[in-house]
Design an enzyme around this catalytic site. Sequence first.
Site, PDB file in Angstrom:
ATOM      1  N   VAL A 236       1.168  -2.809   5.793  1.00  0.00           N
ATOM      2  CA  VAL A 236       0.405  -1.700   6.372  1.00  0.00           C
ATOM      3  C   VAL A 236      -0.880  -1.418   5.612  1.00  0.00           C
ATOM      4  O   VAL A 236      -1.745  -0.682   6.094  1.00  0.00           O
ATOM      5  CB  VAL A 236       1.259  -0.408   6.441  1.00  0.00           C
ATOM      6  CG1 VAL A 236       2.469  -0.609   7.332  1.00  0.00           C
ATOM      7  CG2 VAL A 236       1.713   0.030   5.052  1.00  0.00           C
ATOM      8  N   ALA A 237      -1.027  -1.993   4.427  1.00  0.00           N
ATOM      9  CA  ALA A 237      -2.201  -1.719   3.608  1.00  0.00           C
ATOM     10  C   ALA A 237      -3.434  -2.399   4.170  1.00  0.00           C
ATOM     11  O   ALA A 237      -3.358  -3.442   4.814  1.00  0.00           O
ATOM     12  CB  ALA A 237      -1.965  -2.198   2.170  1.00  0.00           C
TER      13      ALA A 237
ATOM     14  N   GLY B 114       0.792  -1.225   0.000  1.00  0.00           N
ATOM     15  CA  GLY B 114       0.000   0.000   0.000  1.00  0.00           C
ATOM     16  C   GLY B 114       0.819   1.266   0.000  1.00  0.00           C
ATOM     17  O   GLY B 114       0.678   2.122   0.876  1.00  0.00           O
TER      18      GLY B 114
ATOM     19  N   TYR C   3     -15.491  -2.076  11.131  1.00  0.00           N
ATOM     20  CA  TYR C   3     -14.050  -1.858  10.984  1.00  0.00           C
ATOM     21  C   TYR C   3     -13.285  -2.509  12.130  1.00  0.00           C
ATOM     22  O   TYR C   3     -12.280  -3.190  11.925  1.00  0.00           O
ATOM     23  CB  TYR C   3     -13.752  -0.361  10.944  1.00  0.00           C
ATOM     24  CG  TYR C   3     -12.269  -0.041  10.896  1.00  0.00           C
ATOM     25  CD1 TYR C   3     -11.556  -0.181   9.707  1.00  0.00           C
ATOM     26  CD2 TYR C   3     -11.599   0.391  12.032  1.00  0.00           C
ATOM     27  CE1 TYR C   3     -10.201   0.101   9.667  1.00  0.00           C
ATOM     28  CE2 TYR C   3     -10.242   0.677  11.999  1.00  0.00           C
ATOM     29  CZ  TYR C   3      -9.552   0.533  10.809  1.00  0.00           C
ATOM     30  OH  TYR C   3      -8.217   0.804  10.773  1.00  0.00           O
TER      31      TYR C   3
ATOM     32  N   LYS D 228     -10.573  -5.634  11.797  1.00  0.00           N
ATOM     33  CA  LYS D 228      -9.164  -5.581  12.190  1.00  0.00           C
ATOM     34  C   LYS D 228      -8.832  -6.695  13.190  1.00  0.00           C
ATOM     35  O   LYS D 228      -7.765  -7.305  13.129  1.00  0.00           O
ATOM     36  CB  LYS D 228      -8.829  -4.217  12.800  1.00  0.00           C
ATOM     37  CG  LYS D 228      -8.971  -3.046  11.853  1.00  0.00           C
ATOM     38  CD  LYS D 228      -8.021  -3.138  10.672  1.00  0.00           C
ATOM     39  CE  LYS D 228      -6.624  -2.733  10.993  1.00  0.00           C
ATOM     40  NZ  LYS D 228      -5.748  -2.643   9.803  1.00  0.00           N
TER      41      LYS D 228
ATOM     42  N   PRO E  91      -1.643   0.369  16.388  1.00  0.00           N
ATOM     43  CA  PRO E  91      -1.611   1.816  16.630  1.00  0.00           C
ATOM     44  C   PRO E  91      -2.938   2.373  17.134  1.00  0.00           C
ATOM     45  O   PRO E  91      -4.002   1.761  16.972  1.00  0.00           O
ATOM     46  CB  PRO E  91      -1.279   2.384  15.250  1.00  0.00           C
ATOM     47  CG  PRO E  91      -1.863   1.391  14.300  1.00  0.00           C
ATOM     48  CD  PRO E  91      -1.690   0.049  14.963  1.00  0.00           C
TER      49      PRO E  91
ATOM     50  N   ARG F 172      -2.047  -0.698  -6.644  1.00  0.00           N
ATOM     51  CA  ARG F 172      -3.135  -1.456  -7.259  1.00  0.00           C
ATOM     52  C   ARG F 172      -3.080  -1.445  -8.782  1.00  0.00           C
ATOM     53  O   ARG F 172      -3.597  -2.340  -9.432  1.00  0.00           O
ATOM     54  CB  ARG F 172      -4.489  -0.924  -6.778  1.00  0.00           C
ATOM     55  CG  ARG F 172      -4.750  -1.225  -5.312  1.00  0.00           C
ATOM     56  CD  ARG F 172      -6.200  -0.994  -4.949  1.00  0.00           C
ATOM     57  NE  ARG F 172      -6.598   0.393  -5.112  1.00  0.00           N
ATOM     58  CZ  ARG F 172      -6.460   1.319  -4.173  1.00  0.00           C
ATOM     59  NH1 ARG F 172      -5.919   0.998  -3.002  1.00  0.00           N
ATOM     60  NH2 ARG F 172      -6.854   2.557  -4.378  1.00  0.00           N
TER      61      ARG F 172
ATOM     62  N   GLY G 140      -0.743   4.833   0.399  1.00  0.00           N
ATOM     63  CA  GLY G 140      -1.430   5.186   1.631  1.00  0.00           C
ATOM     64  C   GLY G 140      -0.632   6.133   2.503  1.00  0.00           C
ATOM     65  O   GLY G 140       0.576   6.338   2.314  1.00  0.00           O
TER      66      GLY G 140
END
Length: 342
Positions: free
Chosen positions: A82-83, A9, A156, A160, A185, A34, A12
Amino acid sequence: MSELVLVTGGTGYIGGWCIAELLHRGYHVRTTVRSADREKSVLDALSGEEDPAGRLDFAVADLTSDAGWDCALKGVDHVLHVASPLGVNSGKDPDTMIRAARDGTLRVLRAATSAGVKRIVMTSAANAASPSSYASEGITDETLWTDPEDPTLIPYRRSKTLAERAAWDFMAEQASGTELTTVLPGAVFGPILTKDNIGSVGIIARMLCGKMPGVPRIGLEVVDVRDLVDVHLRAMQSPAAAGQRFLATGEFMWMREMTQILRDDLGNEGRHVSTRQIPDTVVRLLARFRDPTLREITPALGRRNRHSTEKARTLLGWQPRSPRETVLDCAESLLAHGAVTV
């Protein structure tokens, strides 16, 4: 550095900062996009940072598809995953969001273990290590897992949690030497590299523009994007980090405190920031009758649950900066890049 690090990513907000810091430290970097036409946006974001000087290349791979991942991982020593294919979007089917997060993570892990990558550092979220919504006080650490069956969880947060769980379960079944570390985080703010993708700092942009006539009684554990990248790299390099979860949250701060800092320290450029706090009852009424998107934040109203970062500080030597510095640097960066007009 001869080691090659894959950052998923690259377009981002967090991914861009990972690339910039890795290049600054001398690593060779590959990042996924992408589509090939998105390479330019990554290079444009890095234009004021470290000169890649031939140490940055690209791979086309999408978390929603198997295509491209084996090629992306070829010759890679470490992965910073991280994406994420999702965001807080109440219009999406919750099951679709969960599958996207979980399946995207597993695609990266399968390709990485097959390629013999040394270590994968995955970005999860502090919300994957939080108590049920009824618990409003206390300090928790990495030993706690969010209950994905809690009916009050927003999609969400559930996504995660289940994506990180799936990652640990997958790695437990592998016989390869690849190691996994996860970083969890809090609310990520800080300077931007480009105004084209400001990520989570959009909330501060709206404050500066006067588009938030008031703020709800919500507290955030503000972590600077630069400190978040630092803890990722420490987790990538430290032998002690293998097989560990690390919370990477900052000091607790109410949103109203953020607005007060902006008003007090930015002078004329903070004149449109409202320090008004919206009562909880008003937020709940708006969520019920006028703005359904607010329903996702109502469980967080008044919550003061915090997370301990003692593990990251002790094992990795991590020392995050103050949230005041992060909020101000974020605002000044938005203004300098022309991302907001006041």
